[in-house]
Design a protein around this motif. Structure first.
Motif, PDB file in Angstrom:
ATOM      1  N   UNK A  58       0.827  -1.199   0.000  1.00 11.26           N
ATOM      2  CA  UNK A  58       0.000   0.000   0.000  1.00 11.26           C
ATOM      3  C   UNK A  58       0.865   1.254   0.000  1.00 11.26           C
ATOM      4  N   UNK A  59       1.956   1.236   0.755  1.00 10.98           N
ATOM      5  CA  UNK A  59       2.850   2.398   0.799  1.00 10.98           C
ATOM      6  C   UNK A  59       3.446   2.678  -0.576  1.00 10.98           C
ATOM      7  N   UNK A  60       3.848   1.611  -1.285  1.00 10.42           N
ATOM      8  CA  UNK A  60       4.400   1.785  -2.633  1.00 10.42           C
ATOM      9  C   UNK A  60       3.355   2.385  -3.571  1.00 10.42           C
ATOM     10  N   UNK A  61       2.131   1.856  -3.503  1.00  8.08           N
ATOM     11  CA  UNK A  61       1.064   2.371  -4.362  1.00  8.08           C
ATOM     12  C   UNK A  61       0.770   3.833  -4.075  1.00  8.08           C
ATOM     13  N   UNK A  62       0.679   4.190  -2.804  1.00 11.02           N
ATOM     14  CA  UNK A  62       0.389   5.580  -2.458  1.00 11.02           C
ATOM     15  C   UNK A  62       1.511   6.506  -2.914  1.00 11.02           C
ATOM     16  N   UNK A  63       2.754   6.036  -2.824  1.00 11.57           N
ATOM     17  CA  UNK A  63       3.872   6.842  -3.307  1.00 11.57           C
ATOM     18  C   UNK A  63       3.807   7.075  -4.807  1.00 11.57           C
ATOM     19  N   UNK A  64       3.516   6.007  -5.559  1.00  9.03           N
ATOM     20  CA  UNK A  64       3.432   6.128  -7.016  1.00  9.03           C
ATOM     21  C   UNK A  64       2.252   7.008  -7.431  1.00  9.03           C
ATOM     22  N   UNK A  65       1.108   6.816  -6.778  1.00 15.81           N
ATOM     23  CA  UNK A  65      -0.071   7.601  -7.155  1.00 15.81           C
ATOM     24  C   UNK A  65       0.122   9.061  -6.771  1.00 15.81           C
ATOM     25  N   UNK A  66       0.807   9.321  -5.673  1.00 12.61           N
ATOM     26  CA  UNK A  66       1.117  10.705  -5.317  1.00 12.61           C
ATOM     27  C   UNK A  66       1.979  11.349  -6.393  1.00 12.61           C
ATOM     28  N   UNK A  67       2.868  10.568  -6.999  1.00 12.03           N
ATOM     29  CA  UNK A  67       3.671  11.089  -8.113  1.00 12.03           C
ATOM     30  C   UNK A  67       2.784  11.429  -9.306  1.00 12.03           C
ATOM     31  N   UNK A  68       1.738  10.627  -9.539  1.00 14.74           N
ATOM     32  CA  UNK A  68       0.797  10.917 -10.625  1.00 14.74           C
ATOM     33  C   UNK A  68       0.048  12.212 -10.345  1.00 14.74           C
ATOM     34  N   UNK A  69      -0.342  12.423  -9.081  1.00 13.14           N
ATOM     35  CA  UNK A  69      -1.006  13.676  -8.708  1.00 13.14           C
ATOM     36  C   UNK A  69      -0.105  14.865  -9.054  1.00 13.14           C
ATOM     37  N   UNK A  70       1.180  14.749  -8.713  1.00 12.69           N
ATOM     38  CA  UNK A  70       2.119  15.831  -9.020  1.00 12.69           C
ATOM     39  C   UNK A  70       2.268  16.016 -10.527  1.00 12.69           C
ATOM     40  N   UNK A  71       2.250  14.914 -11.269  1.00 12.23           N
ATOM     41  CA  UNK A  71       2.335  15.007 -12.735  1.00 12.23           C
ATOM     42  C   UNK A  71       1.144  15.774 -13.296  1.00 12.23           C
ATOM     43  N   UNK A  89       4.493   6.512 -14.882  1.00  7.70           N
ATOM     44  CA  UNK A  89       4.205   6.179 -13.482  1.00  7.70           C
ATOM     45  C   UNK A  89       2.952   5.315 -13.396  1.00  7.70           C
ATOM     46  N   UNK A  90       1.975   5.562 -14.286  1.00 10.79           N
ATOM     47  CA  UNK A  90       0.778   4.730 -14.305  1.00 10.79           C
ATOM     48  C   UNK A  90       1.112   3.274 -14.574  1.00 10.79           C
ATOM     49  N   UNK A  91       2.011   3.040 -15.504  1.00  9.47           N
ATOM     50  CA  UNK A  91       2.427   1.659 -15.766  1.00  9.47           C
ATOM     51  C   UNK A  91       3.255   1.103 -14.619  1.00  9.47           C
ATOM     52  N   UNK A  92       3.939   1.971 -13.880  1.00 13.00           N
ATOM     53  CA  UNK A  92       4.655   1.507 -12.691  1.00 13.00           C
ATOM     54  C   UNK A  92       3.673   1.004 -11.637  1.00 13.00           C
ATOM     55  N   UNK A  93       2.501   1.643 -11.532  1.00 19.65           N
ATOM     56  CA  UNK A  93       1.456   1.160 -10.622  1.00 19.65           C
ATOM     57  C   UNK A  93       1.017  -0.250 -11.023  1.00 19.65           C
ATOM     58  N   UNK A  94       0.790  -0.439 -12.330  1.00 20.82           N
ATOM     59  CA  UNK A  94       0.402  -1.775 -12.810  1.00 20.82           C
ATOM     60  C   UNK A  94       1.515  -2.790 -12.569  1.00 20.82           C
ATOM     61  N   UNK A  95       2.766  -2.361 -12.768  1.00 17.59           N
ATOM     62  CA  UNK A  95       3.895  -3.263 -12.541  1.00 17.59           C
ATOM     63  C   UNK A  95       3.973  -3.670 -11.071  1.00 17.59           C
ATOM     64  N   UNK A  96       3.712  -2.720 -10.179  1.00 14.15           N
ATOM     65  CA  UNK A  96       3.719  -3.041  -8.750  1.00 14.15           C
ATOM     66  C   UNK A  96       2.624  -4.055  -8.420  1.00 14.15           C
ATOM     67  N   UNK A  97       1.448  -3.873  -9.037  1.00 12.24           N
ATOM     68  CA  UNK A  97       0.365  -4.824  -8.825  1.00 12.24           C
ATOM     69  C   UNK A  97       0.715  -6.211  -9.326  1.00 12.24           C
ATOM     70  N   UNK A  98       1.334  -6.287 -10.483  1.00  6.93           N
ATOM     71  CA  UNK A  98       1.734  -7.592 -11.035  1.00  6.93           C
ATOM     72  C   UNK A  98       2.798  -8.243 -10.165  1.00  6.93           C
ATOM     73  N   UNK A  99       3.760  -7.451  -9.699  1.00  9.34           N
ATOM     74  CA  UNK A  99       4.819  -7.997  -8.854  1.00  9.34           C
ATOM     75  C   UNK A  99       4.262  -8.533  -7.544  1.00  9.34           C
TER      76      UNK A  99
END
Length: 330
Positions: A58-71, A89-99
């Motif tokens: 969850x921490x990783x997801x929130x960090x990545x999505x916060x980066x999307x907000x800044x984008x 960064x959106x694809x990084x969210x998907x990559x985190x989910x797959x991992x």
């Protein structure tokens, strides 16, 4: 059966207003229910799928999505470069989910698919964001399909969802309902929402002809309205267990406080929408990233053939959790 009939009536009403006034439906629906549905959707997803959304993941997801907000906020200043950054960064969210959900060759295959998809998105960013906008409105199909597992006979309910999520848009895009299509330019809403072409462009592929763009706007308006129906009315009423699970994790945000927060923030943002719709839409779009992107890892856990142990546990229901259709139709 009663629940399926409820969705049929809601879909008929949503389609009627979307066909008659697609621009007004899109703009006014966002102002009225946009923020509130964000709050209620986050409450449902984090409550219902708590075993997935927790800890380091969850921490990783929130960090990545916060980066999307800044984008998205940076896009107001720098434009296209920030949009390309959001795609990555959106694809990084998907990559985190797959991992999190996959192992071995399945994870390698998913990584290959994501790399190819990211390359296509970077090559055609206009199409990427249109697909993303419509995909977000399709997401309730998967959550409702999963929710139906508590019904003894879920087939009718599930295929009712397929009918309105996929069947109705197919009819609209094929031109079968053009006879009922209203205009998208001559609208009082355009007086403060700005150029209707910009609103159409957010939901139609680049370079779409006038009639094609209008059809895509109708589809978006219809699905958006049903999206709000699901998150603001149906799931809060028929999935109280998710709300209780959320309150266990966040007791300071009770049901009443969640509704008050959504309504209060929505009212404040509505003022900005009326004063400067473009700025309000940009601000809303930035912070709406949390609910829009957080749902994708959960969808991966629902759809992928091999999930992590924590994601598998949440979908198993004992016989005591199953409810008769009448029990959830009150």
């Amino acid at each position: 059966m009663k629940i399926s009939l409820l969705f049929g009536l809601a879909a008929a009403a949503a389609l009627s207003i979307a066909l008659r006034a697609p621009l007004a439906t899109t703009v006014l629906g966002l102002i009225a229910f946009g923020v509130l549905h964000n709050v209620l959707e986050l409450r449902y997803v984090t409550g219902r799928f708590g075993p997935i959304l927790r800890g380091r993941f969850l921490a990783v997801l929130l960090g990545l999505i916060s980066a999307i907000v800044l984008c998205r906020l940076a896009a107001l200043v720098v434009g296209e470069p920030a949009r390309y950054a959001e795609i990555l960064v959106g694809y990084a969210v998907l990559a985190a989910g797959c991992a999190h959900a996959l192992r071995g060759w399945r994870l390698a295959a998913a990584a290959f698919v994501l790399i190819v998809a990211a390359a296509v998105s970077l090559g055609f960013p206009g199409y990427h964001f249109v697909v993303l906008a419509h995909l977000h409105n399709v997401v309730p199909l998967f959550f409702l399909w999963e929710w139906a597992g508590r019904l003894r006979r879920p087939a009718v309910f599930r295929w009712t969802q397929v009918a309105w999520v996929l069947g109705v848009p197919a009819l609209v895009l094929a031109g079968a309902l053009d006879f009922a299509l209203g205009g998208v330019s001559a609208s009082t809403v355009a007086a403060f929402a700005g150029d209707p072409a910009r609103i159409v462009a957010a939901s139609a592929p680049p370079g779409s002809a006038t009639i094609v763009g209008a059809r895509f706007l109708v589809v978006f308006a219809f699905l958006q309205t049903m999206h709000y129906f699901v998150w603001v009315y149906f799931l809060p009423r028929h999935a109280p267990d998710a709300a209780r699970a959320f309150e266990t994790r966040a007791p300071w945000l009770s049901a009443r406080r969640a509704w008050a927060l959504g309504a209060g923030l929505g009212a404040a943002l509505a003022v900005l929408f009326v004063i400067d719709y473009a700025s309000g839409r940009a601000l809303y779009g930035a912070f709406a990233s949390y609910h829009a992107y957080l749902e994708f890892p959960v969808l991966l856990a629902l759809l992928l053939p091999s999930g992590a142990a924590s994601s598998q546990l949440v979908f198993r229901q004992t016989a005591s959790e199953r409810q008769e259709p009448a029990a959830v139709s009150r």
